[in-house]
Motif scaffolding. Structure first.
Motif, PDB file in Angstrom:
ATOM      1  N   GLY A 196      77.163  62.674  48.172  1.00 24.79           N
ATOM      2  CA  GLY A 196      78.219  62.612  49.175  1.00 24.79           C
ATOM      3  C   GLY A 196      78.792  63.983  49.484  1.00 24.79           C
ATOM      4  N   ALA A 197      78.941  64.818  48.458  1.00 24.54           N
ATOM      5  CA  ALA A 197      79.467  66.170  48.669  1.00 24.54           C
ATOM      6  C   ALA A 197      78.478  67.007  49.482  1.00 24.54           C
ATOM      7  N   PHE A 198      77.187  66.932  49.132  1.00 24.70           N
ATOM      8  CA  PHE A 198      76.185  67.663  49.904  1.00 24.70           C
ATOM      9  C   PHE A 198      76.134  67.161  51.344  1.00 24.70           C
ATOM     10  N   ALA A 199      76.216  65.849  51.530  1.00 26.62           N
ATOM     11  CA  ALA A 199      76.179  65.274  52.876  1.00 26.62           C
ATOM     12  C   ALA A 199      77.404  65.697  53.680  1.00 26.62           C
ATOM     13  N   PHE A 200      78.563  65.806  53.024  1.00 29.11           N
ATOM     14  CA  PHE A 200      79.771  66.257  53.701  1.00 29.11           C
ATOM     15  C   PHE A 200      79.584  67.685  54.211  1.00 29.11           C
ATOM     16  N   LEU A 201      79.089  68.561  53.358  1.00 29.68           N
ATOM     17  CA  LEU A 201      78.853  69.950  53.770  1.00 29.68           C
ATOM     18  C   LEU A 201      77.797  70.023  54.875  1.00 29.68           C
ATOM     19  N   ASP A 202      76.753  69.250  54.740  1.00 32.77           N
ATOM     20  CA  ASP A 202      75.703  69.197  55.744  1.00 32.77           C
ATOM     21  C   ASP A 202      76.272  68.720  57.077  1.00 32.77           C
ATOM     22  N   GLY A 203      77.081  67.667  57.038  1.00 34.66           N
ATOM     23  CA  GLY A 203      77.669  67.119  58.259  1.00 34.66           C
ATOM     24  C   GLY A 203      78.605  68.086  58.950  1.00 34.66           C
ATOM     25  N   ILE A 204      79.401  68.804  58.164  1.00 34.91           N
ATOM     26  CA  ILE A 204      80.343  69.777  58.748  1.00 34.91           C
ATOM     27  C   ILE A 204      79.580  70.880  59.471  1.00 34.91           C
ATOM     28  N   VAL A 205      78.584  71.428  58.822  1.00 38.61           N
ATOM     29  CA  VAL A 205      77.824  72.529  59.425  1.00 38.61           C
ATOM     30  C   VAL A 205      77.051  72.047  60.650  1.00 38.61           C
ATOM     31  N   ASP A 206      76.346  70.935  60.523  1.00 37.88           N
ATOM     32  CA  ASP A 206      75.528  70.447  61.631  1.00 37.88           C
ATOM     33  C   ASP A 206      76.360  70.119  62.863  1.00 37.88           C
ATOM     34  N   ALA A 207      77.437  69.384  62.691  1.00 39.09           N
ATOM     35  CA  ALA A 207      78.250  68.982  63.840  1.00 39.09           C
ATOM     36  C   ALA A 207      78.956  70.180  64.473  1.00 39.09           C
ATOM     37  N   TYR A 208      79.387  71.130  63.667  1.00 44.65           N
ATOM     38  CA  TYR A 208      80.036  72.325  64.201  1.00 44.65           C
ATOM     39  C   TYR A 208      79.058  73.111  65.073  1.00 44.65           C
TER      40      TYR A 208
END
Length: 88
Positions: free
Chosen positions: A61-73
């Motif tokens: 979940g933590a990795f997915a959160f970081l991945d989601g923040i970077v990708d969407a930004y």
């Protein structure tokens, strides 16, 4: 989104990060019951430490959160750049 048609990159990044990490954790929990096992295997390949265990779900979940923040930004910034380009 503002009236100018621009996306708020930070807001989209936060929203997508919460959504994506929640989805990844949900898949891990669902795979305990035999659902989404192919997705779980994919996420295990993408996010180191991710698995069905409680600690694996937190790590994934933590990795997915970081991945989601970077990708969407990045997507929002690209969208704003292309939307502002009059020649596209």
């Amino acid at each position: 989104m503002t009236q100018s048609g621009r996306l708020d990159a930070k807001a989209l990044a936060k929203a997508w990060a919460v959504f994506w990490s929640g989805l990844v954790v949900f898949v891990g929990i669902a795979s305990r019951f035999g659902w989404g096992t192919r997705w779980e295997a994919l996420f295990e390949d993408i996010y180191p430490g991710y698995n069905q265990s409680a600690s694996g779900l937190v790590i994934g979940g933590a990795f997915a959160f970081l991945d989601g923040i970077v990708d969407a930004y990045v997507v929002a910034r690209l969208y704003n750049r292309f939307a502002a380009d009059p020649e596209s």
